[in-house]
Design an enzyme around this catalytic site. Structure first.
Site, PDB file in Angstrom:
ATOM      1  CB  ILE A  24      -0.956   0.003   1.211  1.00  0.00           C
ATOM      2  CG1 ILE A  24      -1.855  -1.228   1.193  1.00  0.00           C
ATOM      3  CG2 ILE A  24      -1.815   1.270   1.190  1.00  0.00           C
ATOM      4  CD1 ILE A  24      -2.668  -1.410   2.469  1.00  0.00           C
ATOM      5  CE1 TYR A  25       5.285   5.570   2.934  1.00  0.00           C
ATOM      6  CE2 TYR A  25       6.957   4.408   1.674  1.00  0.00           C
ATOM      7  CZ  TYR A  25       6.552   5.523   2.376  1.00  0.00           C
ATOM      8  OH  TYR A  25       7.392   6.596   2.504  1.00  0.00           O
ATOM      9  CB  VAL A  26       4.956   0.101  -2.882  1.00  0.00           C
ATOM     10  CG1 VAL A  26       5.350   0.095  -4.356  1.00  0.00           C
ATOM     11  CG2 VAL A  26       6.122  -0.395  -2.031  1.00  0.00           C
ATOM     12  CB  THR A  73       0.627   5.899  -1.091  1.00  0.00           C
ATOM     13  OG1 THR A  73       1.836   5.644  -0.366  1.00  0.00           O
ATOM     14  CG2 THR A  73      -0.516   5.103  -0.494  1.00  0.00           C
TER      15      THR A  73
END
Length: 253
Positions: free
Chosen positions: A155-157, A159
């Site tokens: 998810i961070y990747v 974003t």
């Protein structure tokens, strides 16, 4: 490198890279609005700037609330008449697991802050720059994970890949109006709440990433802050739509 008489807005300026950027911009001569959800910490940063002879004010903002962003830009304009530079540094990272184990609420929360928050900031910052006749610099906080991926933290990747896309598209759209939109893409940066918390709560999690940095160490907040300040300055007048890794050579491998 000078930002004398420029007005700068730093969103996420209460700590970490945002705090470092606010201090560096002020040291280069900018008048700085320091904004984040934690207004008390923002006041501390503004106080430090004023104690060093600079000009700064603090403001509270939640980047997930459109009205907050619009009011924040208005604060800068009401105080100093214009907006020349904007740094969008607010972000969170909460998914330390494979994508199959991540929950929907985490996805929604991270997208709201990292992606929609950056979008809303850019929207209102650029509107003001256009309104005052064009010209200005916006710097978004991406990550080397906006360029590559890792097995966990999908998810961070996602974003940060989205932030890269927003940056490039806006840069193309407003280039002829003299508004530059760039990003910085740091590797692991110590002295930030995100990294320090990960190291504290998940011992060993960051070790492989640090070992992968050719420079042999993590980046420091002030090293990223100096790059942000350069991108905001006229010294970077022909740098636009770029995501600049601050990674000790990591993406060159």
């Amino acid at each position: 490198m000078t930002l004398k008489d420029k007005v700068a807005l730093v969103v996420g300026g209460s700590s970490g890279i945002g705090r470092g950027a606010a201090l560096a911009l002020a040291a280069a001569g900018a008048r700085v609005v320091v904004a984040a959800r934690r207004e008390a910490e923002c006041r501390g940063v503004a106080d430090a700037i004023r104690a060093s002879g600079g000009e700064a004010v603090a403001a509270r903002v939640d980047v997930a609330v459109p009205g907050d962003i619009e009011a924040l830009v208005a604060t800068a304009v009401e105080r100093w008449g214009r907006l020349d530079c904007a740094v969008n540094s607010a972000g969170i990272s909460e998914d330390f697991m494979p994508i199959a184990d991540a929950d929907d609420a985490t996805f929604d929360r991270m997208m709201a802050v990292n992606v929609k928050g950056t979008f809303l900031c850019m929207k209102h910052e650029i509107r003001q720059m256009v309104r005052q006749g064009g010209g200005g610099s916006v710097v978004n906080l991406s990550s080397i994970l906006g360029h590559v991926a890792t097995p966990s933290g999908a998810i961070y990747v996602a974003t940060k890949h989205a932030v890269e896309g927003l940056t490039k598209s806006a840069a193309l759209c407003y280039a002829k109006q003299g508004i530059r939109v760039n990003a910085v893409a740091p590797t692991v940066v110590t002295g930030t709440e995100m990294v320090d918390q990960m190291m504290r709560d998940h011992p060993g999690l960051m070790d492989p990433y640090i070992a992968d940095i050719p420079a042999g160490r993590p980046a420091r907040v002030e090293e990223v802050a100096r790059v942000i300040t350069w991108l905001c300055s006229d010294d970077a007048a022909f740098v636009n739509g770029h995501s600049l890794p601050v990674d000790g050579g990591q993406l060159s491998k």
